[in-house]
Design a protein around this motif. Structure first.
Motif, PDB file in Angstrom:
ATOM      1  N   SER A 188      -7.624  57.509  -0.368  1.00 22.05           N
ATOM      2  CA  SER A 188      -6.131  57.314   0.040  1.00 22.05           C
ATOM      3  C   SER A 188      -6.047  56.363   1.292  1.00 22.05           C
ATOM      4  N   ILE A 189      -7.160  56.838   2.157  1.00 23.19           N
ATOM      5  CA  ILE A 189      -7.240  56.161   3.661  1.00 23.19           C
ATOM      6  C   ILE A 189      -7.264  54.384   3.257  1.00 23.19           C
ATOM      7  N   VAL A 190      -8.114  54.014   2.162  1.00 24.14           N
ATOM      8  CA  VAL A 190      -7.983  52.736   1.974  1.00 24.14           C
ATOM      9  C   VAL A 190      -6.728  52.094   1.380  1.00 24.14           C
ATOM     10  N   ALA A 191      -6.122  52.787   0.815  1.00 22.34           N
ATOM     11  CA  ALA A 191      -4.644  52.483   0.169  1.00 22.34           C
ATOM     12  C   ALA A 191      -3.963  52.192   1.569  1.00 22.34           C
ATOM     13  N   GLY A 192      -3.891  53.146   2.496  1.00 20.55           N
ATOM     14  CA  GLY A 192      -3.044  53.219   3.719  1.00 20.55           C
ATOM     15  C   GLY A 192      -3.587  51.887   4.532  1.00 20.55           C
ATOM     16  N   LEU A 193      -4.944  51.849   4.560  1.00 19.55           N
ATOM     17  CA  LEU A 193      -5.251  50.355   5.482  1.00 19.55           C
ATOM     18  C   LEU A 193      -4.768  49.303   4.875  1.00 19.55           C
ATOM     19  N   PHE A 194      -4.701  49.171   3.461  1.00 20.75           N
ATOM     20  CA  PHE A 194      -4.171  47.949   2.720  1.00 20.75           C
ATOM     21  C   PHE A 194      -2.953  47.836   3.161  1.00 20.75           C
ATOM     22  N   ALA A 289      -3.012  60.831   4.839  1.00 25.93           N
ATOM     23  CA  ALA A 289      -3.958  59.610   5.548  1.00 25.93           C
ATOM     24  C   ALA A 289      -3.022  58.443   5.175  1.00 25.93           C
ATOM     25  N   PRO A 290      -2.562  58.122   4.146  1.00 25.53           N
ATOM     26  CA  PRO A 290      -1.741  56.519   4.236  1.00 25.53           C
ATOM     27  C   PRO A 290      -0.468  56.769   4.990  1.00 25.53           C
ATOM     28  N   VAL A 291       0.159  58.010   4.904  1.00 25.06           N
ATOM     29  CA  VAL A 291       1.513  58.171   5.686  1.00 25.06           C
ATOM     30  C   VAL A 291       1.105  58.006   7.201  1.00 25.06           C
ATOM     31  N   LEU A 292       0.048  58.589   7.509  1.00 28.88           N
ATOM     32  CA  LEU A 292      -0.297  58.873   8.874  1.00 28.88           C
ATOM     33  C   LEU A 292      -0.681  57.186   9.422  1.00 28.88           C
ATOM     34  N   LEU A 293      -0.915  56.355   8.667  1.00 27.24           N
ATOM     35  CA  LEU A 293      -1.503  54.895   9.101  1.00 27.24           C
ATOM     36  C   LEU A 293      -0.197  54.265   9.145  1.00 27.24           C
ATOM     37  N   VAL A 294       0.620  54.287   8.175  1.00 30.44           N
ATOM     38  CA  VAL A 294       1.623  53.386   8.301  1.00 30.44           C
ATOM     39  C   VAL A 294       3.243  53.758   8.544  1.00 30.44           C
ATOM     40  N   ALA A 295       3.258  55.206   8.369  1.00 36.22           N
ATOM     41  CA  ALA A 295       4.838  55.706   8.789  1.00 36.22           C
ATOM     42  C   ALA A 295       5.199  55.891   9.951  1.00 36.22           C
TER      43      ALA A 295
ATOM     44  N   SER B 303     -17.435  60.898  10.146  1.00 34.04           N
ATOM     45  CA  SER B 303     -17.207  60.171   8.931  1.00 34.04           C
ATOM     46  C   SER B 303     -16.185  59.099   8.958  1.00 34.04           C
ATOM     47  N   ILE B 304     -16.609  57.828   8.261  1.00 39.03           N
ATOM     48  CA  ILE B 304     -15.958  56.605   8.316  1.00 39.03           C
ATOM     49  C   ILE B 304     -14.448  57.028   8.231  1.00 39.03           C
ATOM     50  N   ALA B 305     -13.871  57.876   7.161  1.00 37.11           N
ATOM     51  CA  ALA B 305     -12.603  58.119   6.840  1.00 37.11           C
ATOM     52  C   ALA B 305     -11.721  58.924   8.056  1.00 37.11           C
ATOM     53  N   ALA B 306     -12.640  59.998   8.334  1.00 37.44           N
ATOM     54  CA  ALA B 306     -12.144  60.950   9.437  1.00 37.44           C
ATOM     55  C   ALA B 306     -11.901  60.089  10.626  1.00 37.44           C
ATOM     56  N   GLY B 327     -12.998  50.509   7.298  1.00 38.26           N
ATOM     57  CA  GLY B 327     -12.324  50.937   5.838  1.00 38.26           C
ATOM     58  C   GLY B 327     -12.877  50.056   4.873  1.00 38.26           C
ATOM     59  N   LEU B 328     -13.206  48.850   5.178  1.00 40.90           N
ATOM     60  CA  LEU B 328     -13.552  47.661   4.124  1.00 40.90           C
ATOM     61  C   LEU B 328     -14.994  48.264   3.663  1.00 40.90           C
ATOM     62  N   VAL B 329     -15.947  48.732   4.653  1.00 46.42           N
ATOM     63  CA  VAL B 329     -17.196  49.337   4.028  1.00 46.42           C
ATOM     64  C   VAL B 329     -17.191  50.360   3.208  1.00 46.42           C
ATOM     65  N   LEU B 330     -16.068  51.477   3.557  1.00 47.91           N
ATOM     66  CA  LEU B 330     -15.800  52.498   2.484  1.00 47.91           C
ATOM     67  C   LEU B 330     -15.069  51.969   1.283  1.00 47.91           C
ATOM     68  N   PHE B 331     -14.490  51.059   1.235  1.00 45.78           N
ATOM     69  CA  PHE B 331     -13.981  50.613   0.016  1.00 45.78           C
ATOM     70  C   PHE B 331     -15.031  49.905  -0.795  1.00 45.78           C
ATOM     71  N   ALA B 332     -15.928  49.318  -0.238  1.00 46.20           N
ATOM     72  CA  ALA B 332     -16.873  48.660  -0.799  1.00 46.20           C
ATOM     73  C   ALA B 332     -17.843  49.812  -1.584  1.00 46.20           C
ATOM     74  N   ILE B 333     -18.185  50.533  -0.905  1.00 43.64           N
ATOM     75  CA  ILE B 333     -18.868  51.879  -1.267  1.00 43.64           C
ATOM     76  C   ILE B 333     -18.433  52.421  -2.502  1.00 43.64           C
ATOM     77  N   THR B 334     -17.139  52.834  -2.450  1.00 41.93           N
ATOM     78  CA  THR B 334     -16.467  53.774  -3.288  1.00 41.93           C
ATOM     79  C   THR B 334     -16.244  52.866  -4.498  1.00 41.93           C
ATOM     80  N   LEU B 335     -15.941  51.635  -4.412  1.00 40.96           N
ATOM     81  CA  LEU B 335     -16.008  50.495  -5.527  1.00 40.96           C
ATOM     82  C   LEU B 335     -17.135  50.617  -6.279  1.00 40.96           C
ATOM     83  N   ILE B 336     -18.208  50.625  -5.472  1.00 44.92           N
ATOM     84  CA  ILE B 336     -19.418  50.410  -6.222  1.00 44.92           C
ATOM     85  C   ILE B 336     -19.669  51.805  -7.046  1.00 44.92           C
ATOM     86  N   VAL B 337     -19.411  52.922  -6.327  1.00 47.87           N
ATOM     87  CA  VAL B 337     -19.774  54.304  -7.116  1.00 47.87           C
ATOM     88  C   VAL B 337     -18.958  54.492  -8.261  1.00 47.87           C
TER      89      VAL B 337
END
Lengths: 361, 356
Positions: A188-194, A289-295, B303-306, B327-337
């Motif tokens: 979800s954090i990646v969606a927020g960053l996006f 997480a997404p709300v934290l980043l963008v709202a 951790s990355i996300a935290a 976050g990009l690194v995390l995205f890449a890792i989770t995408l691969i997994v």
């Protein structure tokens, strides 16, 4: 005279002889009692731990003792079977414990601030020494963000599922199906960053005199990204359950395919689709997480999702948890209780609806 | 239904030798103009496929909605990369190996070494704890529990999956921390000679707490996926094993587990994907430090996300870029997994379909 009678005259075919012997329940309980007693004596006399260790060690001793004792009576393989059965039952117990603990804590700690003030006021002008303050603004935020996200995600998701089931063939449809599944796992954090890098930092500048602006709408975009794959998947499964003869009957009457889908297939699958949507909504409502980043997380009431930032219930829990005020934990727990109640009611309603669904039965 | 269903459905009728008169009667509601001049041949009497119809429009709309998923995934990658590159270029240290995070200074210096390590360690702890228990529950639900117990228990597990992560984070920090701290002190006392349990304290908000909370969150996913897999074991295989005299456990070991193995691997990887990306629960339970350390019980871990959740509010432009880069690194890792896990499931599905 049969072969058995000739060769083994002393063997009499009584039920006791032809059945394998079984390890009695009493012996099983006895092993348990002995195991825990030994464990308690060992642990408490040597002082290497408390009652938790007694239980853990007792459990291990019980499994080993059971394996040994039942092995003497029933044979090695049956004893193995017994041991694994006990282990699997224990695993179940272990899983229910945290849920029970979470729910108990939620109720006992969250009931404290469950008053009209909490649901009627916001956190505007609430200082560190103020015991009151509420989550009204956060509830408004959650409802608006999730509502807008649902408005986006449901048509997109249902149409996408229609493509996958009714139209999509070949490599392209296969690729889409694969990436829908992959998208389910996007953090979800990646969606927020996006949404942060796409909407807040780029697009929102066009509407706001070149300044990036946090808004509830951005949060609902992020939630849409999270809800979309869930809705596509559940809708796809439901559409596949619609019997083919229904479609064929419609085609045979000369109804074009798009009309068949809209008038026959979708209404038949509707209860299942609604279930999927409700589960997706429940998941989205709990996202922090997404709300934290963008709202932005505003402390006062803002009904406008398009400008000026918003809070959400989940974000409110996180903010109050990080707050140093001694009244903050009580607010956090009550908000968490509200959030869980909202999410669980949605989930349970969705599951009950699914149970009444004629397609899945 | 073929590529052009409206055609193929109708042309079947045409091949059966329907006379034009009949066809006219049946299809006159659709587009009568097509029957003015019936050409020779089976399907000729049927309505022509018009070039721009509602059918084409609806088809295009739903195709676009389906393609939207691909667009979003590509857009995620493109926008994250576009924001991450300037920040990484401004980084005065190696982004992958540096172990501090100060991107908001005049000379930004940040790296994801600590974050990546913490992400991997917490996820590993979560999987080591959760997977055996999850498999046990899945087996219990499918093969041991009576139906009356299995249905509500499965329901409870699904509810566990629905509880928001921030609630688990709060619970982990306010309630679960104390037992874990006691356990850490105990581990340190008796197993302190192991580097992972060593240290002088303080204990509590550690990788272990984060990992255990994650384990509780991963548990329902692994359980429900492997339950589905176990349910699909062919009844014939199970009955054959039992008929050969296998005990229940032997039946599970020889028929259920081998059959479900790819599915279980995929379930574990999906759980791993969830654990890697979990944000708020870890932001609340880890005691943030910037030391590279394998110690599981001392206060610390990150951790990355935290880190994204924790340092977002203080971040300036470069800081935000740096967080997006991580976050990009995390995205890449989770995408691969996730892709690996799904690929396993897909290969399996094809195998099953062709065998059936």
């Amino acid at each position: 005279m049969s072969l058995v009678d000739r060769e083994m005259p002393q063997v009499v075919m009584t039920p006791d002889n032809i059945r394998s012997r079984r390890f009695p329940l009493v012996a099983n309980l006895l092993v348990a009692v002995v195991a825990f007693a030994v464990s308690a004596v060992v642990v408490l006399t040597t002082g290497i731990g408390n009652w938790v260790l007694v239980i853990v060690l007792g459990g291990v001793l019980y499994l080993a003792g059971l394996n040994f004792a039942a092995g003497r009576v029933e044979g090695k393989r049956a004893a193995r079977n017994r041991m694994w059965q006990a282990a699997i039952h224990t695993a179940c117990l272990l899983a229910v414990l945290p849920l029970a603990s979470v729910i108990w804590t939620l109720i006992s700690k969250g009931a404290g601030r469950l008053d009209g003030d909490f649901f009627g006021t916001s956190m505007a002008n609430i200082g560190a020494r103020d015991a009151n303050g509420g989550a009204y603004h956060a509830i408004v935020g959650t409802l608006e963000q999730v509502g807008i996200a649902t408005l986006f995600a449901v048509p997109l998701g249902v149409l996408g599922a229609i493509y996958l089931v009714e139209y999509g063939r070949g490599r392209f449809a296969g690729t889409i199906r694969f990436f829908v599944d992959v998208m389910t796992g996007i953090p979800s954090i990646v969606a927020g960053l996006f949404v942060l890098s796409f909407w807040v930092l780029v697009v929102s500048k066009w509407f706001n005199d070149g300044n990036p602006e946090y808004s509830g709408f951005a949060a609902s975009l992020a939630l849409t990204v999270l809800m979309l794959p869930t809705i596509v998947r559940s809708t796809e499964e439901m559409l596949r359950l619609v019997p083919g003869p229904l479609r064929e009957g419609s085609y045979a009457l000369g109804v074009p395919q798009w009309k068949t889908i809209l008038k026959i297939v979708l209404p038949t699958a509707a209860p299942g689709i609604v279930t999927g949507v409700m589960l997706a909504v429940a998941r989205a409502a709990g996202e922090t997480a997404p709300v934290l980043l963008v709202a932005g997380g505003l402390a006062r009431i803002n009904f406008d999702p398009f400008s000026g930032g918003q809070a959400s219930l989940a974000l409110y829990v996180y903010q109050q948890a990080a707050d140093a005020s001694k009244f903050a934990p009580a607010r956090a727990w009550t908000a968490a209780l509200t959030l869980v109640a909202l999410v669980l009611i949605l989930t349970i309603a969705a599951k009950l609806l699914a149970r009444r669904n004629k397609l899945t039965r | 239904m073929g590529d052009y269903p409206s055609r193929s459905v109708n042309s079947t009728a045409g091949h059966l030798g329907v006379t034009p008169r009949h066809a006219q009667g049946a299809g006159s509601g659709v587009s009568p103009s097509a029957y003015e001049e019936p050409p020779i041949g089976g399907g000729g009497a049927l309505p022509k496929k018009s070039r721009f119809s509602l059918e084409t429009g609806f088809r295009g709309l739903s195709t676009a909605a389906g393609a939207m998923v691909l667009v979003i995934i590509v857009a995620i990658a493109v926008f994250l990369i576009s924001k991450a590159i300037p920040a990484i270029q401004a980084d005065s240290e190696n982004f992958l190996t540096y172990n501090r995070w100060s991107p908001n200074e005049a000379t930004p210096a940040f790296g994801i070494a600590v974050l990546a390590l913490g992400t991997v360690l917490t996820s590993l702890i979560a999987l080591v704890v959760a997977v055996p228990i999850a498999l046990g529950i899945a087996l219990f639900l499918t093969h041991y529990a009576p139906r009356r117990l299995a249905t509500p228990l499965g329901f409870v597990i699904d509810l566990l999956a629905a509880v928001p992560s921030v609630v688990f984070g709060l619970w982990g920090r306010d309630l679960f921390q104390q037992p874990v701290r006691d356990f850490s002190v105990w581990l340190n006392h008796y197993f302190g000679w192991l580097p992972i349990f060593g240290g002088e304290g303080p204990f509590g908000q550690s990788l272990m707490l984060g990992g255990l909370v994650l384990a509780i969150m991963v548990l329902p996913i692994v359980t429900s996926l492997s339950r589905e897999v176990f349910q699909q074991t062919p009844g014939m295989n199970e009955e054959a094993a039992l008929a050969l005299g296998a005990t229940k456990w032997e039946m599970i070991r020889t028929a259920v587990l081998p059959y479900g193995k790819p599915g279980v691997i995929a379930a574990v990887m999906l759980g791993l994907g969830r654990a890697l990306g979990e944000t708020i629960a870890l932001a609340l339970t880890l005691g943030i430090t910037w030391e590279i350390s394998f110690n599981l019980i001392q206060t610390g871990g990150n951790s990355i996300a935290a880190n994204i959740a924790n340092s977002f509010n203080e971040a300036n432009d470069t800081g935000r870029g740096a967080l997006i880069a991580s976050g990009l690194v995390l995205f890449a890792i989770t995408l691969i997994v996730n892709m690996t896990a799904r690929a396993i499931i897909y290969r399996r599905r094809e195998f099953r379909d062709s065998a059936a």
